[in-house]
Structures are given as structure tokens and as C-alpha cells.
Design a protein around this motif. Structure first.
Motif, mmCIF file in Angstrom:
data_model
loop_
_atom_site.group_PDB
_atom_site.id
_atom_site.type_symbol
_atom_site.label_atom_id
_atom_site.label_comp_id
_atom_site.label_asym_id
_atom_site.label_seq_id
_atom_site.Cartn_x
_atom_site.Cartn_y
_atom_site.Cartn_z
ATOM 1 N N UNK A 113 -0.268 4.271 8.813
ATOM 2 C CA UNK A 113 -0.799 4.516 7.477
ATOM 3 C C UNK A 113 0.137 3.907 6.451
ATOM 4 N N UNK A 114 -0.388 2.976 5.662
ATOM 5 C CA UNK A 114 0.355 2.426 4.535
ATOM 6 C C UNK A 114 0.205 3.385 3.365
ATOM 7 N N UNK A 115 1.314 3.931 2.898
ATOM 8 C CA UNK A 115 1.276 4.837 1.762
ATOM 9 C C UNK A 115 1.153 4.034 0.468
ATOM 10 N N UNK A 116 0.186 4.407 -0.373
ATOM 11 C CA UNK A 116 -0.029 3.746 -1.658
ATOM 12 C C UNK A 116 0.739 4.474 -2.761
ATOM 13 N N UNK A 117 0.899 3.855 -3.933
ATOM 14 C CA UNK A 117 1.643 4.527 -5.010
ATOM 15 C C UNK A 117 0.990 5.823 -5.482
ATOM 16 N N UNK A 118 -0.331 5.917 -5.388
ATOM 17 C CA UNK A 118 -1.026 7.123 -5.820
ATOM 18 C C UNK A 118 -0.765 8.261 -4.821
ATOM 19 N N UNK A 119 -0.630 9.475 -5.337
ATOM 20 C CA UNK A 119 -0.302 10.613 -4.483
ATOM 21 C C UNK A 119 -1.340 10.809 -3.387
ATOM 22 N N UNK A 120 -0.869 10.984 -2.156
ATOM 23 C CA UNK A 120 -1.694 11.296 -0.984
ATOM 24 C C UNK A 120 -2.701 10.198 -0.653
ATOM 25 N N UNK A 121 -2.462 8.988 -1.139
ATOM 26 C CA UNK A 121 -3.372 7.872 -0.889
ATOM 27 C C UNK A 121 -2.770 6.928 0.152
ATOM 28 N N UNK A 122 -3.650 6.269 0.905
ATOM 29 C CA UNK A 122 -3.159 5.332 1.899
ATOM 30 C C UNK A 122 -4.250 4.451 2.455
ATOM 31 N N UNK A 123 -3.841 3.446 3.197
ATOM 32 C CA UNK A 123 -4.736 2.573 3.947
ATOM 33 C C UNK A 123 -4.350 2.618 5.419
ATOM 34 N N UNK A 124 -5.337 2.462 6.289
ATOM 35 C CA UNK A 124 -5.111 2.408 7.729
ATOM 36 C C UNK A 124 -4.859 0.964 8.117
ATOM 37 N N UNK A 125 -3.719 0.716 8.730
ATOM 38 C CA UNK A 125 -3.288 -0.638 9.045
ATOM 39 C C UNK A 125 -3.164 -0.827 10.557
ATOM 40 N N UNK A 126 -3.338 -2.068 10.997
ATOM 41 C CA UNK A 126 -3.194 -2.395 12.414
ATOM 42 C C UNK A 126 -2.662 -3.807 12.554
ATOM 43 N N UNK A 127 -1.685 -3.966 13.447
ATOM 44 C CA UNK A 127 -1.140 -5.281 13.777
ATOM 45 C C UNK A 127 -1.133 -5.430 15.292
ATOM 46 N N UNK A 128 -1.358 -6.649 15.761
ATOM 47 C CA UNK A 128 -1.490 -6.913 17.190
ATOM 48 C C UNK A 128 -0.546 -8.034 17.603
ATOM 49 N N UNK A 129 0.106 -7.832 18.729
ATOM 50 C CA UNK A 129 0.855 -8.900 19.384
ATOM 51 C C UNK A 129 0.069 -9.349 20.607
ATOM 52 N N UNK A 130 -0.160 -10.648 20.727
ATOM 53 C CA UNK A 130 -0.860 -11.198 21.883
ATOM 54 C C UNK A 130 0.093 -11.824 22.891
ATOM 55 N N UNK A 131 1.400 -11.736 22.629
ATOM 56 C CA UNK A 131 2.376 -12.384 23.498
ATOM 57 C C UNK A 131 3.401 -11.395 24.050
#
Length: 392
Positions: A113-131
Motif C-alpha cells: 500500500x502506497x500511503x498518500x498525503x491525505x489521512x488514511x488514503x492509499x493506492x494498491x501497488x504491485x511490482x514484478x520481477x521476471x528474472x
């Protein structure tokens, strides 16, 4: 009982400030408190997983970046860490909102979860390694609603067919005073995390900030276990496959005008039995409970843990016919991880046994499978990473 329950809840009602009504006093700056918590609080919440070759992988937040390392076997040194997100960002990494890790062949999935500047706000993030974890592609934002609101408490499940992420989402309650809580959303990638299908809502009226339990059913379909807000305001638990209607999984009737910040645990055995563990503050039976669900049949809730020692934050895993529970307790001086074991699918249980302890701050316990065993992973401020084999 009131004194004991008050002590137990004192540390868990972290999210209550977001729901409380102020009558006259100056309101705190929630946005400032929120950002300071993400940036300055101890970064003890970790994720860990074994791969098919028995190597142990460890994911932790260091400042505003996630770092991944591995060891060939428990007890051996870890490799130099690889940075997952090259561009720093605020990352939620506490007990209920922790990064997630899964390894499928050469693909390594990391969600947070990327925390945003606004209180209790966030985005769901995903990163992938293929190697094999040597490098990571640029992170994706999984929630397709990008308003600066709650998209948080991500859970992730990956297999050879793809990866599923589920989370708590408040998009449906915006501008609706009558809307209870938040909602459970999910998204699925069938191309190894390169892209995701549209977000899907599983249920309205989830609690706002309790971690999700997520496990694969026998056919691979994800099953979600979450704290729900049953009308008018009972914060018990619900359970659902992503392709089915949710059902109530606990009947405690806990009425509280705040999120307890205390999620549940889920594991599914080879027969399809759902094993669940949860916390309730309901007056008639406060504390931790376990039950097994087979189809429509549910066992009676089994209380466990020492309420006087603030028993909480359970983890749960199955290993063949065995079921294993671990949780935290605090005796006023030390935090301990305590365990129970059942060899008959939860019908009878061993006596409680302490597995680890520390005098300082500590993460919640994790149970992970690998090397033909179950392992406790527990990160502590004073004693570092504690790793214990739970099963033979």
C-alpha cells in the motif's frame, strides 16, 4: 473483565480517531499524524516466503523503499538486498497493513500500500520481477479508482495461472453518510502481473482497517476472510470465494463505533475445510477464537489465548491434517509468541507453548510453509528476525 478488556483494546483502536466525533476541542491534524506514522514509525512489518527450491526470501520496508533479499537455507546469510521500487514513496508497513510477497518459478510478486498525503488514503501497488528477483519492473497501481481515499490493506495470492490482489476500498461510501464502513475489492492478472482486469467488488460494508485473510480453495479460487460491518454496527467476520455471495463467519455481535485494527486469519485444508481465527471484544466472550467451516457446517467458536496477557493478532496455517495457531501475548515485560497445534483438523488441541519472546517492539507473527515444514517468522526491534521451525 472491563479492566482487562480495556487494556486489550487500548493498543488496537488505532483507527478510531478517523471515526470519532469531536465536540469542542481542537481537532488533531490527522494528515500530519498519518504521514509521520508512515515515515517515522518502526518498520518492523515484513513479508517472507520460501520458493520451490527451499530458499527463504525476505521483504522489508527501509525508509520509502522495499528491499528484497534471500538465503539459501534458514540460518545462512542473506544476499545483498534488491530495491523493488526505484522511485521512493510512502509505504504502509505495520502489522495490519504489510507488504506482500509471492514467488512462482522465476516470477517474484511484491504488493504493498502506497500511503498518500491525505489521512488514511492509499493506492494498491504491485511490482514484478521476471528474472528471479534480480530486478523489478516499474510498479503498477492496481486500484482503478484513483481518488485520494482508502485503498489499503492489500492481500495477494499468486499461482502458475496469475496473481490476485484483494484490498479494502472506500470509493462506494464517498458522499454517503448512510454507508457503513468500506468495501472489499479485488483484481486479477492472468499475464504474470503485466496488466490487470477491471476491479471487482466482492462486498459492501467491510470494516475500514483490519487486514484480510486470503487463501486458495481446492480449485485455486481465492477465498477472502474479513471483518464486516453487519447492520446496524456489529463488527464480526464474513467469508467468501471471489465467485460466491459472502456469508457470516462469526456471530459475536460486537457493536463498536470504530475499527478495531485487528484482522483475522484463514487457512484451507486439502478437504476444503476453512480454518479461521479472529479477535472479538464482544462482552460475552472477548478475545481470540477458532472455528472450522465445512460446507454449511461450522464448529462452535473455540476461545484460545490468555485474555489477561492481551492475546491477539493470530496467524493460522495447515500442514497435512495438522492445524497450527500462533499469536502475540504481553505479560507486562515481554511480548511472546504462543502456539497451539491440532493433529485432527481442529477437533482437539495441544497445550499452549511459547515459541519466542522479546522485550522490545515487535511485528505480528507470520506462519509460512517451506522445506516440508511450517515456520514462524517474527521480526523484533531488540532481537532481530526470529525464525522457528514449527513442524517436524
Amino acid at each position: 473483565m472491563v479492566r482487562r478488556l480495556g487494556a486489550l483494546l487500548a493498543g488496537s483502536l488505532i483507527a478510531a480517531v478517523a471515526l470519532a466525533h469531536d465536540h469542542g476541542a481542537a481537532k488533531p491534524d490527522y494528515a500530519q499524524m498519518w504521514q509521520e506514522k508512515q515515515d517515522k514509525a518502526p518498520r518492523l512489518a515484513v513479508a517472507a516466503s520460501f520458493d520451490a527450491d527451499g530458499r527463504l526470501w525476505l521483504l522489508r520496508a527501509v525508509g520509502r523503499q522495499l528491499q528484497l533479499s534471500r538465503t539459501e537455507a534458514p540460518g545462512q546469510p542473506f544476499t545483498a538486498p534488491v530495491t523493488v521500487n526505484r522511485t521512493p514513496e510512502l509505504i504502509s508497513a505495520d502489522g495490519e497493513a504489510r507488504p506482500q510477497l509471492a514467488i512462482v518459478g522465476q516470477r517474484v510478486y511484491v504488493s504493498w500500500t502506497q500511503a498518500l498525503p491525505q489521512a488514511f488514503a492509499g493506492h494498491i501497488r504491485l511490482a514484478v520481477s521476471a528474472d528471479g528477483g534480480r530486478s523489478f519492473a516499474e510498479p503498477l497501481t492496481i486500484n482503478d479508482d484513483l481518488a485520494p481515499i482508502t485503498h489499503r490493506f492489500n492481500a495477494m495470492l499468486a499461482d502458475a495461472q496469475g496473481v490476485t490482489v484483494a484490498w479494502i476500498d472506500k470509493r462506494d461510501g464517498q458522499g454517503r453518510a448512510d454507508y457503513r464502513g468500506a468495501a472489499i475489492y479485488s483484481a486479477r492478472s492472468s499475464d504474470g502481473g503485466r496488466s490487470f482486469a477491471a476491479n471487482r467488488k466482492l462486498a459492501d460494508h467491510s470494516c475500514e482497517c483490519c487486514r484480510l485473510g486470503l487463501a486458495a480453495d481446492r480449485d485455486g479460487t481465492p477465498v477472502v476472510f474479513w471483518r464486516h460491518v453487519f447492520a446496524p454496527n456489529q463488527r464480526d467476520f464474513a467469508l467468501a470465494r471471489l465467485d460466491e455471495t459472502p456469508r457470516r463467519a462469526s456471530e459475536d455481535g460486537w457493536a463498536i463505533d470504530a475499527c478495531p485494527h485487528h484482522g483475522g486469519a484463514l487457512a484451507i485444508d486439502a478437504e476444503g475445510g476453512r480454518h479461521i481465527a479472529w479477535f472479538t471484544g464482544a462482552e460475552q466472550s472477548p478475545g481470540l477464537h477458532y472455528r472450522r467451516i465445512d460446507g454449511e457446517a461450522m464448529t462452535a467458536p473455540l476461545p484460545f489465548g490468555n485474555l489477561d496477557a492481551q492475546a491477539g493478532h493470530p496467524a493460522l496455517a495447515v500442514h497435512g491434517a495438522s492445524v497450527h495457531l500462533v499469536w502475540r501475548e504481553f505479560d507486562g515485560r515481554e511480548t511472546r509468541i504462543v502456539a497451539l497445534r491440532s493433529t485432527d483438523r481442529g477437533q482437539s488441541w495441544s497445550a499452549p507453548a511459547a515459541l519466542a519472546k522479546t522485550a522490545g517492539a515487535a511485528d505480528d507473527p507470520l506462519l509460512i510453509a517451506g522445506r516440508d515444514a511450517l515456520w514462524l517468522v517474527w521480526n523484533t526491534a531488540d532481537d532481530g528476525m526470529q525464525l522457528r521451525q514449527v513442524t517436524p
